[in-house]
Enzyme design. Structure first.
Site, PDB file in Angstrom:
ATOM      1  CG  HIS A 177     -11.227  -6.400   6.037  1.00 47.08           C
ATOM      2  ND1 HIS A 177     -10.364  -6.963   6.923  1.00 47.08           N
ATOM      3  CD2 HIS A 177     -10.677  -6.585   4.810  1.00 47.08           C
ATOM      4  CE1 HIS A 177      -9.336  -7.493   6.271  1.00 47.08           C
ATOM      5  NE2 HIS A 177      -9.498  -7.273   4.989  1.00 47.08           N
ATOM      6  CD  GLU A 201      -1.973  -2.350   1.267  1.00 49.17           C
ATOM      7  OE1 GLU A 201      -0.864  -2.678   1.742  1.00 49.17           O
ATOM      8  OE2 GLU A 201      -2.876  -3.171   1.034  1.00 49.17           O
TER       9      GLU A 201
END
Lengths: 334, 322, 381
Positions: free
Chosen positions: A139, A70
């Site tokens: 999440h 990321e």
């Protein structure tokens, strides 16, 4: 006009902008998927299918599958943006901002100011938000409030397919870093969406429903919760105005303040955070600039100050519902 | 031979400019006129100069908090840099960045970066632009031994290899990450050896030897420019000063510092080498010393006399449009 | 007499519900076809419901303030031969027809179609008359000539939502979207009235329409007039609603402000200028116009058209030209028009020319006072 889901509307926007401008690229994990495997390329087309089919039209030079990395994705997008591309970086879940925050809030967000106005960083970070999919604490967050507080970033969270397409096109054409928050539970939500390209300017709230007794400001999926509550309240004779700011940075303060001036009552429905979140931010705004029109306390409807739980009954209790909004309005009117 | 001479003199002028710039800031900093932190590059001049020699304005570099040397080597305006360090409105970043954020995109300087490990992801982005647009542009990341341990650096090297980006990672091993020795903090045998593990060609060179760095950089940059992917170079050269100005450097012995000036000074080493050759005389170099001194003198004078930004400037340039 | 239902009408494609504001009738009243019996407000606009059937009002089903779906039962008509039980049974068994039911589309329901003119797509909304027997053969049978509706600057085919249905009872009606507007191609090469008239001529050629009744509004009226001057034999009748470039000046501030409006707040006061009753400009109407204006190419198209002489005196029509036309010409002005205003209403003379002034109307009489305008339009067909 064609009915399109948010997923389709976003794909439309990406495709049309990539056709319009060769400098628009997409990079992220599995934006196509399948490289290095024994199956097919474009196996995923984005973890939630939004970028499906784009690699076929634009090739791997512009639809770039990256490793799970990321910081490198966000940094590469920022560096590419500062040097002439218009990258759209995909971050599977906003929760993963934890591993790349520096590249966003210390780098991309600061370039223009820190470098004395000499740079442009036209990048978009597309990411998913929201609880309700039983995906637990890492999440399921919203987190847009954190980015809203960083000067230099723009924050966009569409609640319907029409807005999704127009706002994403605006984001891609915008010369500043934009974070585009897509609620996972809304991807299949459909409405009329023109086939043609169009851009919706940032900083103009959508008045989803006009009313005169209560103003409800809600973000992303909470707009639908607010509308549901408004319908229930309408049957009780309570007229609710629902405002969807669409962007939290920039924020359309005027529309919110004008509405509260008319209704005198404010409820904010926000899934991002109980503390220091958008609900607190809007409440602060109205308390300071709209105090004289208030007829009662400002009600903040948010999840509790806990991580997002996994077990279905817990998660259901965590997410603000139409019933909690209705109860909040009743509390305010009592 | 005339062109060889000119190249040598240019290289020397650049290195000397960096040295003089840093030495002068070391002095001026004690007056209290320079706001905030400054981190000096003195001792490492050969690295930035030898690498940037192979770059064009359209190539990009990313730098560190110790970025004055990279900026000068890449061609940033010295007066603009000095004004920026003094926090003045006519500085390269309009007084909004300071020493740790000097940037000049027109010169391909993507910015000094005050986050250790901050620039490698950005630099691979600049390399990605060159790749997507199909230019022969190259991007170079300057990192220290400290940043070589950061995850962002690892991620960037891996992605550069995966996407075969035209990028060169320069690791300037100056012996210390802040106050901790590199021998302690770098777990691998060498930074170059670890970089190699990511699948890119990597070499270690003596960072005090301009010619050694120049040769390694030439090969790596050429590799990038011709589409053969990324490389890494570890260049070893100790810094003369502390991590920041005012750092008492208790982590270094007095002997280390004395010896460093005698045997590890890249400028002395350069002078010795070229003066032994045919093209350049001591007088040529002495003349450059004088010229550079007056350039830095006038930069300091101008920076001190320049105006600060006004209150109105506080609110500008957060966004292109808002 | 059988029991008859009065239902919520569908005004335009996007209407799916409306709020009953006020009843104008009571049980026991005898009503006639065309009589205004109620006021309904949709999210787009408010309007009068005209009775499509006649008879004695037995029940008012819908309540004032109630939100009703299109096709919902509003009232029941029947003479005294029907007893209350029969009426109750009728109400109990009444089913709301799904307005999107494809089976209904053949009978008066509009179809969105598109015609290709070179590199341009011209979109249009077509309705066929209710009685299949009336469907003209290529529009050529005498008395069965199609009606072409041409909207104004920044408008689209939906501007005719209160008219197309009425005109469509007897005629094939085609409401087109001009280039740069509605669903048509947004690229406009020649934005002058002459250029746009050429597009309309080409459109009629493409649809093999040899003769047509042309009805235009504002700029669309100027285009219709230009078509009539280009080829008088093709135009059977001409109805010009608040025509641009005919005797009265166009408010150029309106054009500039309309072009420049980016937000709801900027657009609202601009759109309010269109109507005599500013309250008609609802949030949804503003949103619809904004949605149009946001489309890529619209800004440029509107500018090309505005710059091509829409507001300049030099491009105005010559009164003598108009007076020389032989087909019936009807000119309709809004009493309170803020876009095209002045005293030129009655300067046009000619035995085939009639001028009308419509009450309670601004620049959009065909929306604000659709009943009166429809009557004038029908008369001229």
């Amino acid at each position: 006009m064609t009915q399109k889901t948010i997923r389709e509307a976003l794909n439309d926007a990406l495709r049309q902008e990539m056709r319009r401008d060769n400098n628009v690229i997409i990079l992220g994990e599995d934006v196509a998927g399948g490289h290095g495997g024994t199956g097919v390329i474009d196996a995923y087309g984005g973890p939630l299918g939004v970028t499906k089919g784009l690699i076929g039209e634009f090739g791997a030079n512009r639809v770039i599958d990256t490793p799970i990395t990321e910081s490198a994705i966000m940094g590469a997008a920022a560096g590419a943006a500062a040097t002439g591309l218009r990258p759209i970086a995909e971050l599977m879940f906003v929760d993963f901002m934890g591993v790349c925050f520096d590249q966003i809030f210390n780098q991309a967000a600061k370039f223009r100011y820190m470098f004395g106005g000499k740079t442009r960083t036209p990048m978009v970070i597309r990411t998913t938000i929201g609880a309700g999919m039983r995906t637990a604490a890492q999440h399921s967050q919203c987190l847009y409030h954190m980015f809203t507080s960083v000067p230099g970033l723009k924050c966009v969270m569409p609640s319907n397919a029409y807005d999704a397409k127009g706002l994403l096109i605006e984001a891609i054409r915008d010369d500043d870093p934009v974070i585009f928050f897509e609620n996972k539970l809304l991807y299949d939500h459909a409405c009329d969406v023109p086939d043609e390209s169009y851009a919706i300017p940032f900083g103009e709230a959508n008045v989803v429903r006009e009313g005169h007794d209560i103003t409800i400001v809600a973000f992303s999926r909470m707009v639908h919760i607010a509308e549901e509550a408004a319908k229930t309240l309408a049957s009780e004779g309570i007229s609710v105005e629902v405002i969807d700011p669409r962007t939290t940075s920039p924020l359309d303060e005027e529309t919110i303040l004008e509405s509260v001036e008319k209704t005198g009552r404010l409820v904010v429905v926000d899934e991002s955070a109980a503390r220091c979140g958008m609900a607190a931010d809007i409440a602060g705004l109205v308390a300071e600039k709209g105090f004289s029109s208030l007829k009662g306390p400002i009600i903040q409807i948010t999840p509790p100050h806990t991580p997002v739980p996994f077990s279905p009954p817990l998660e259901d209790a965590f997410i603000p519902s139409a019933a909690t909004v209705v109860a909040g309005v009743h509390r305010l009117l009592k | 031979m005339g062109s060889d001479k000119n190249k040598l003199l240019d290289a020397y002028r650049r290195m000397k400019s960096i040295r003089e710039f840093e030495e002068r800031i070391h002095v001026e900093n004690t007056t209290g006129e320079i706001p905030g932190f400054v981190h000096l590059y003195a001792g490492q001049e050969a690295i930035a100069t030898a690498v940037c020699k192979h770059l064009k304005d359209s190539d990009y570099i990313g730098s560190t908090h110790r970025g004055h040397g990279h900026s000068i080597a890449k061609g940033c305006d010295i007066n603009g840099m000095m004004a920026e360090i003094y926090g003045k409105k006519n500085g390269l970043c309009a007084g909004k960045g300071g020493s740790m954020h000097i940037a000049d995109f027109e010169k391909g300087m993507l910015g000094a970066n005050a986050i250790v490990g901050g620039n490698p992801p950005l630099v691979i982005g600049a390399a990605l632009t060159a790749k997507v647009q199909g230019t022969d542009g190259v991007a170079v990341s300057f990192s220290g031994d400290g940043a070589s341990n950061q995850g962002t650096t690892f991620e960037s090297m891996n992605m550069a290899v995966v996407l075969q980006l035209p990028v060169v990672f320069i690791f300037e091993n100056n012996g210390y990450g802040e106050g901790t020795g590199c021998d302690y903090a770098v777990g691998a045998e060498s930074i170059a050896q670890r970089a190699e593990g990511f699948g890119l060609p990597a070499v270690q060179v003596d960072g005090t030897d301009f010619f050694a760095v120049e040769a390694a950089a030439k090969e790596a940059i050429n590799r990038a420019r011709t589409g053969q992917g990324p490389s890494a170079i570890e260049a070893v050269a100790m810094r003369f000063y502390g991590h920041f100005e005012g750092d008492p450097q208790a982590y270094r012995s007095a002997e280390e510092l004395t010896q460093l000036r005698e045997t590890g000074d890249c400028l002395k080493i350069f002078r010795d080498k070229v003066e032994a050759g045919k093209h350049v005389t001591k007088a040529d170099l002495d003349q450059i010393d004088q010229e550079v001194k007056s350039v830095i003198d006038s930069a300091v004078k101008a920076a001190r006399e320049a105006d600060f930004p006004t209150k109105d400037d506080l609110l500008t340039d957060v966004y292109v449009s808002y | 007499m059988t029991i008859k239902a009065i239902t919520v009408p569908k005004w335009g494609l996007s209407m799916d519900e409306g709020e009953l504001i006020e009843w104008h009738i009571s049980p026991g009243d005898e009503i006639n076809i065309g009589q205004e019996i109620a006021e309904i407000e949709t999210s787009k606009i408010a309007g009068a419901v005209e009775a499509a059937v006649s008879g004695k009002v037995r029940r008012l089903i819908a309540e004032e303030g109630e939100m009703l779906p299109v096709g919902a039962l509003m009232a029941v008509l029947a003479d005294d031969t029907q007893n209350d039980e029969a009426i109750d049974a009728f109400i109990a068994t009444f089913k709301v027809e799904d307005p999107d039911d494809p089976a209904l589309e053949t009978a008066g329901m509009p179809n969105i179609l598109s015609a290709k003119l070179g590199d341009m797509d011209i979109s249009y909304l077509e309705t066929m008359p209710h009685e299949p027997a009336n469907i003209p053969d290529n529009g050529q049978k005498s008395g069965e000539i199609p009606v072409i509706l041409i909207h104004g600057y920044g408008g689209d085919c939906n501007n005719w939502l209160f008219n197309q249905g009425k005109l469509g009872e007897t005629h094939r009606v085609i409401a087109l979207d001009l280039p740069g507007h509605g669903r048509s191609t947004k690229y406009v090469k020649d934005g002058s009235v002459k250029g746009l008239a050429r597009v309309v001529d080409g459109f009629l050629d493409r649809l093999a329409i040899e003769k047509a009744h042309l009805i235009g509004h504002s700029m669309g009226a100027a285009i219709a007039l230009q078509c009539a001057l280009n080829d008088p034999r093709r135009v059977t009748s001409l109805s010009l609603i608040c025509p641009a470039l005919v005797g009265r000046p166009v408010n150029s501030d309106y054009i500039t402000n309309f072009m420049q409006a980016r937000t709801r707040k900027q657009l609202k006061p601009v759109l309010q200028q269109l109507f005599s009753d500013e309250k008609l400009v609802t949030a949804d109407l503003i949103d619809d116009v904004l949605k149009y204006k946001r489309l890529d190419g619209v800004d440029e198209a509107l500018k090309v058209i505005a710059d091509a002489g829409l507001t300049t005196e030099q491009s105005a029509f010559n009164d003598n030209e108009i007076a020389g036309l032989r087909m019936p010409v009807s000119i309709i002005w809004g009493e309170n028009d803020k876009i095209i205003s002045g005293t030129g209403a009655h300067i046009l003379t000619g035995k085939n020319i009639r001028s009308h002034q419509v009450k309670d109307s601004g620049h959009m009489p065909h929306m604000e006072n659709a009943g009166a305008v429809n009557e004038i339009l029908m008369e001229n067909l």
